[in-house]
Design a protein around this motif. Structure first.
Motif: not given
Length: 294
Positions: A192-216
Protein backbone atom coordinates in the motif's frame (compact mmCIF):
# COMPACT_ATOMS: atom_id res chain seq x y z
CA UNK A 1 38.68 0.70 -8.24
CA UNK A 2 41.55 1.78 -6.01
CA UNK A 3 39.32 3.40 -3.45
CA UNK A 4 42.24 3.78 -1.05
CA UNK A 5 43.27 6.75 -3.19
CA UNK A 6 40.40 8.73 -1.67
CA UNK A 7 39.77 9.58 1.97
CA UNK A 8 37.57 6.87 3.46
CA UNK A 9 36.64 6.51 7.11
CA UNK A 10 35.47 3.05 8.11
CA UNK A 11 33.53 0.62 5.93
CA UNK A 12 31.83 2.14 2.89
CA UNK A 13 28.38 1.00 1.76
CA UNK A 14 26.39 1.75 -1.36
CA UNK A 15 23.21 0.46 -3.08
CA UNK A 16 23.65 -2.57 -5.37
CA UNK A 17 22.86 -0.42 -8.42
CA UNK A 18 25.83 1.84 -7.59
CA UNK A 19 28.37 -0.98 -7.96
CA UNK A 20 30.10 0.79 -10.84
CA UNK A 21 29.98 4.27 -9.33
CA UNK A 22 32.65 6.52 -7.88
CA UNK A 23 32.07 6.45 -4.12
CA UNK A 24 32.61 9.91 -2.65
CA UNK A 25 32.35 9.95 1.14
CA UNK A 26 30.98 13.34 2.19
CA UNK A 27 29.48 12.31 5.54
CA UNK A 28 30.60 9.69 8.05
CA UNK A 29 27.98 7.32 9.43
CA UNK A 30 24.20 7.68 9.52
CA UNK A 31 22.28 10.60 11.00
CA UNK A 32 19.61 8.22 12.39
CA UNK A 33 21.63 5.08 13.22
CA UNK A 34 18.96 3.52 15.45
CA UNK A 35 17.42 0.79 13.28
CA UNK A 36 17.42 -2.53 15.12
CA UNK A 37 18.38 -4.63 12.09
CA UNK A 38 21.29 -2.52 10.81
CA UNK A 39 24.91 -2.56 11.97
CA UNK A 40 26.51 -0.77 9.01
CA UNK A 41 27.25 2.47 10.81
CA UNK A 42 27.23 1.45 14.49
CA UNK A 43 30.99 1.95 14.78
CA UNK A 44 30.79 5.49 13.40
CA UNK A 45 29.68 8.72 14.99
CA UNK A 46 27.80 10.81 12.43
CA UNK A 47 29.61 13.83 11.06
CA UNK A 48 29.93 15.88 7.90
CA UNK A 49 33.40 15.91 6.44
CA UNK A 50 35.32 19.15 6.12
CA UNK A 51 34.88 20.93 2.80
CA UNK A 52 38.61 20.87 2.04
CA UNK A 53 38.69 17.06 2.39
CA UNK A 54 35.66 16.65 0.13
CA UNK A 55 36.98 19.03 -2.51
CA UNK A 56 40.37 17.30 -2.50
CA UNK A 57 38.67 13.95 -3.05
CA UNK A 58 36.67 15.36 -5.97
CA UNK A 59 39.91 16.53 -7.57
CA UNK A 60 41.47 13.08 -7.05
CA UNK A 61 38.40 11.35 -8.47
CA UNK A 62 38.57 13.52 -11.59
CA UNK A 63 42.07 12.20 -12.27
CA UNK A 64 41.51 8.58 -11.29
CA UNK A 65 38.07 7.70 -12.61
CA UNK A 66 37.57 9.28 -16.03
CA UNK A 67 35.80 6.20 -17.37
CA UNK A 68 33.08 6.18 -14.72
CA UNK A 69 29.65 7.67 -15.50
CA UNK A 70 28.08 7.64 -12.04
CA UNK A 71 28.97 8.98 -8.60
CA UNK A 72 27.42 8.11 -5.26
CA UNK A 73 27.58 10.35 -2.19
CA UNK A 74 28.34 8.31 0.93
CA UNK A 75 27.78 7.59 3.86
CA UNK A 76 24.31 6.95 5.15
CA UNK A 77 22.66 10.29 4.52
CA UNK A 78 24.46 12.96 2.49
CA UNK A 79 21.19 14.81 1.90
CA UNK A 80 21.37 16.15 5.45
CA UNK A 81 24.29 18.42 4.54
CA UNK A 82 23.21 22.10 4.74
CA UNK A 83 21.96 23.35 1.39
CA UNK A 84 24.72 25.84 0.52
CA UNK A 85 27.45 23.32 1.28
CA UNK A 86 25.71 20.56 -0.67
CA UNK A 87 25.20 22.83 -3.68
CA UNK A 88 28.90 23.75 -3.57
CA UNK A 89 29.83 20.04 -3.53
CA UNK A 90 27.55 19.28 -6.49
CA UNK A 91 28.92 22.25 -8.43
CA UNK A 92 32.51 21.15 -7.80
CA UNK A 93 31.63 17.64 -8.99
CA UNK A 94 30.09 19.06 -12.16
CA UNK A 95 33.14 21.28 -12.71
CA UNK A 96 35.75 18.57 -12.18
CA UNK A 97 33.82 15.56 -13.55
CA UNK A 98 31.60 17.01 -16.30
CA UNK A 99 31.22 13.60 -17.99
CA UNK A 100 29.14 12.15 -15.16
CA UNK A 101 25.63 11.07 -16.10
CA UNK A 102 24.23 10.52 -12.61
CA UNK A 103 24.82 11.53 -9.00
CA UNK A 104 23.03 9.64 -6.23
CA UNK A 105 22.65 9.69 -2.45
CA UNK A 106 20.90 7.94 0.39
CA UNK A 107 18.05 9.96 1.93
CA UNK A 108 15.88 9.35 4.97
CA UNK A 109 12.63 10.97 6.05
CA UNK A 110 14.43 13.34 8.42
CA UNK A 111 16.84 14.75 5.85
CA UNK A 112 14.10 15.07 3.22
CA UNK A 113 11.92 16.97 5.69
CA UNK A 114 14.75 19.44 6.32
CA UNK A 115 14.79 20.48 2.66
CA UNK A 116 12.09 22.71 1.22
CA UNK A 117 10.52 21.65 -2.09
CA UNK A 118 12.39 24.52 -3.73
CA UNK A 119 15.71 23.32 -2.27
CA UNK A 120 15.16 19.80 -3.61
CA UNK A 121 14.48 21.22 -7.07
CA UNK A 122 17.67 23.26 -6.73
CA UNK A 123 19.63 20.11 -5.89
CA UNK A 124 18.24 18.42 -8.98
CA UNK A 125 19.18 21.41 -11.11
CA UNK A 126 22.72 21.18 -9.75
CA UNK A 127 23.07 17.52 -10.63
CA UNK A 128 21.50 15.31 -7.95
CA UNK A 129 19.76 12.63 -10.00
CA UNK A 130 18.52 9.89 -7.67
CA UNK A 131 17.80 9.40 -3.96
CA UNK A 132 17.67 6.01 -2.23
CA UNK A 133 15.19 5.81 0.62
CA UNK A 134 15.03 2.78 2.90
CA UNK A 135 11.50 2.45 4.27
CA UNK A 136 11.81 -1.28 5.13
CA UNK A 137 8.08 -1.64 5.88
CA UNK A 138 4.73 0.06 5.46
CA UNK A 139 3.39 -1.46 8.68
CA UNK A 140 3.21 1.08 11.51
CA UNK A 141 3.84 -1.52 14.23
CA UNK A 142 6.86 -2.98 12.43
CA UNK A 143 8.30 0.49 11.85
CA UNK A 144 7.99 1.21 15.56
CA UNK A 145 9.50 -2.15 16.50
CA UNK A 146 12.58 -1.62 14.33
CA UNK A 147 12.95 1.99 15.54
CA UNK A 148 12.69 3.50 12.09
CA UNK A 149 11.52 6.79 13.57
CA UNK A 150 8.70 7.39 11.10
CA UNK A 151 5.08 6.46 10.45
CA UNK A 152 3.88 5.06 7.10
CA UNK A 153 2.18 8.37 6.37
CA UNK A 154 5.40 10.28 7.01
CA UNK A 155 7.33 8.00 4.68
CA UNK A 156 4.72 8.45 1.94
CA UNK A 157 4.84 12.22 2.37
CA UNK A 158 8.62 12.39 2.12
CA UNK A 159 8.76 9.99 -0.82
CA UNK A 160 6.25 12.10 -2.73
CA UNK A 161 8.27 15.20 -1.86
CA UNK A 162 11.36 13.75 -3.53
CA UNK A 163 9.36 12.66 -6.56
CA UNK A 164 7.79 16.11 -6.95
CA UNK A 165 11.24 17.68 -7.23
CA UNK A 166 12.10 15.60 -10.28
CA UNK A 167 14.77 13.57 -8.45
CA UNK A 168 14.37 9.86 -9.15
CA UNK A 169 13.26 7.87 -6.11
CA UNK A 170 14.49 4.37 -5.32
CA UNK A 171 12.85 2.75 -2.29
CA UNK A 172 14.17 -0.25 -0.37
CA UNK A 173 11.89 -2.64 1.52
CA UNK A 174 12.85 -5.62 3.65
CA UNK A 175 11.06 -8.94 3.43
CA UNK A 176 10.90 -10.73 6.77
CA UNK A 177 11.40 -7.63 8.93
CA UNK A 178 7.90 -7.95 10.41
CA UNK A 179 8.67 -11.41 11.74
CA UNK A 180 6.21 -14.32 11.54
CA UNK A 181 3.45 -12.65 13.54
CA UNK A 182 3.12 -9.60 11.28
CA UNK A 183 4.35 -11.10 8.02
CA UNK A 184 1.15 -10.69 5.99
CA UNK A 185 0.30 -7.32 7.54
CA UNK A 186 3.80 -6.12 6.72
CA UNK A 187 3.42 -7.40 3.15
CA UNK A 188 0.04 -5.78 2.49
CA UNK A 189 0.85 -2.48 4.17
CA UNK A 190 4.21 -2.22 2.43
CA UNK A 191 2.47 -2.73 -0.91
CA UNK A 192 0.00 0.00 0.00
CA UNK A 193 2.73 2.46 0.96
CA UNK A 194 4.71 1.73 -2.19
CA UNK A 195 1.60 2.24 -4.30
CA UNK A 196 0.87 5.62 -2.72
CA UNK A 197 4.49 6.71 -2.92
CA UNK A 198 4.83 5.45 -6.51
CA UNK A 199 8.66 5.41 -6.65
CA UNK A 200 10.68 4.97 -9.83
CA UNK A 201 12.41 1.91 -8.41
CA UNK A 202 11.69 -0.60 -5.64
CA UNK A 203 14.38 -2.87 -4.26
CA UNK A 204 13.08 -5.74 -2.13
CA UNK A 205 15.75 -7.35 0.03
CA UNK A 206 15.33 -10.36 2.32
CA UNK A 207 16.18 -10.08 5.99
CA UNK A 208 19.51 -11.55 7.06
CA UNK A 209 20.22 -11.13 10.74
CA UNK A 210 23.58 -9.58 11.56
CA UNK A 211 25.44 -10.31 14.81
CA UNK A 212 25.77 -7.22 16.96
CA UNK A 213 22.33 -5.82 16.16
CA UNK A 214 19.52 -5.71 18.70
CA UNK A 215 17.28 -7.66 16.31
CA UNK A 216 19.85 -10.46 16.20
CA UNK A 217 19.86 -10.53 20.01
CA UNK A 218 16.05 -10.67 20.05
CA UNK A 219 16.20 -13.64 17.69
CA UNK A 220 18.78 -15.45 19.82
CA UNK A 221 16.62 -14.79 22.89
CA UNK A 222 13.61 -16.32 21.14
CA UNK A 223 11.75 -13.00 20.83
CA UNK A 224 11.96 -12.69 17.04
CA UNK A 225 11.40 -15.90 15.04
CA UNK A 226 12.72 -15.59 11.49
CA UNK A 227 10.42 -16.75 8.69
CA UNK A 228 11.72 -19.50 6.40
CA UNK A 229 12.28 -19.40 2.64
CA UNK A 230 8.71 -20.37 1.68
CA UNK A 231 7.21 -17.90 4.14
CA UNK A 232 9.54 -15.23 2.78
CA UNK A 233 8.36 -15.99 -0.75
CA UNK A 234 4.70 -15.95 0.29
CA UNK A 235 5.28 -12.57 1.89
CA UNK A 236 6.99 -11.26 -1.25
CA UNK A 237 4.05 -12.48 -3.35
CA UNK A 238 1.51 -10.64 -1.21
CA UNK A 239 3.65 -7.50 -1.18
CA UNK A 240 4.09 -7.61 -4.94
CA UNK A 241 0.38 -8.26 -5.54
CA UNK A 242 -0.48 -5.19 -3.45
CA UNK A 243 2.09 -2.93 -5.15
CA UNK A 244 0.77 -0.85 -8.04
CA UNK A 245 3.28 1.46 -9.73
CA UNK A 246 2.80 3.58 -12.82
CA UNK A 247 5.84 2.56 -14.80
CA UNK A 248 8.22 1.81 -11.94
CA UNK A 249 10.68 -1.08 -11.70
CA UNK A 250 10.35 -3.66 -8.93
CA UNK A 251 13.54 -5.58 -8.20
CA UNK A 252 14.04 -8.48 -5.83
CA UNK A 253 17.34 -9.62 -7.30
CA UNK A 254 19.62 -8.73 -4.39
CA UNK A 255 22.04 -11.41 -3.20
CA UNK A 256 19.87 -11.92 -0.11
CA UNK A 257 16.78 -12.97 -2.10
CA UNK A 258 15.68 -16.57 -2.59
CA UNK A 259 14.00 -15.89 -5.97
CA UNK A 260 15.45 -13.24 -8.29
CA UNK A 261 12.77 -10.92 -9.66
CA UNK A 262 12.96 -8.00 -12.06
CA UNK A 263 9.68 -6.49 -13.17
CA UNK A 264 8.32 -3.36 -14.80
CA UNK A 265 4.95 -2.45 -13.39
CA UNK A 266 2.20 -2.75 -14.35
CA UNK A 267 3.29 -4.68 -17.48
CA UNK A 268 5.00 -7.62 -15.77
CA UNK A 269 2.70 -8.07 -12.80
CA UNK A 270 0.85 -11.19 -13.94
CA UNK A 271 4.06 -12.86 -15.16
CA UNK A 272 5.85 -12.33 -11.84
CA UNK A 273 2.88 -13.50 -9.77
CA UNK A 274 2.82 -16.70 -11.85
CA UNK A 275 6.56 -17.13 -11.26
CA UNK A 276 6.15 -16.76 -7.50
CA UNK A 277 3.27 -19.25 -7.46
CA UNK A 278 5.35 -21.73 -9.47
CA UNK A 279 8.21 -21.33 -7.01
CA UNK A 280 5.87 -21.92 -4.08
CA UNK A 281 4.62 -25.07 -5.85
CA UNK A 282 8.19 -26.31 -6.14
CA UNK A 283 8.39 -25.88 -9.92
CA UNK A 284 11.10 -23.20 -9.70
CA UNK A 285 14.20 -23.71 -7.57
CA UNK A 286 15.01 -21.19 -4.88
CA UNK A 287 18.52 -19.96 -4.13
CA UNK A 288 20.11 -22.23 -1.50
CA UNK A 289 20.80 -20.68 1.88
CA UNK A 290 24.58 -20.86 1.52
CA UNK A 291 24.47 -18.65 -1.59
CA UNK A 292 22.61 -15.80 0.11
CA UNK A 293 24.60 -12.75 1.19
CA UNK A 294 24.22 -9.15 2.29
Amino acid sequence: MAYDELDYQGMIFRPPSEADSILLQVTVGCSHNKCTFCEMYKAKRFSIKKDEVIMADIAKAAKLYKGFRRLFLCDGDALIIPQKRLIAILDEIKKKLPWLERIGTYANHKSISMKTPEELVELREHGLSIAYMGIESGDAVTLENIKKGATPERLIEMGKKIKASGIKLSVTVLNGIGGRERSMIHAKETGRVLSEMNPDFVGALSLMLTPGTSLYKDHMDGKFPVIDANEMLQELGVMFANTNLTGGLFHANHASNYLPIRAKLPDDKDRILRLINEALAGKVKLKPEYMRAL
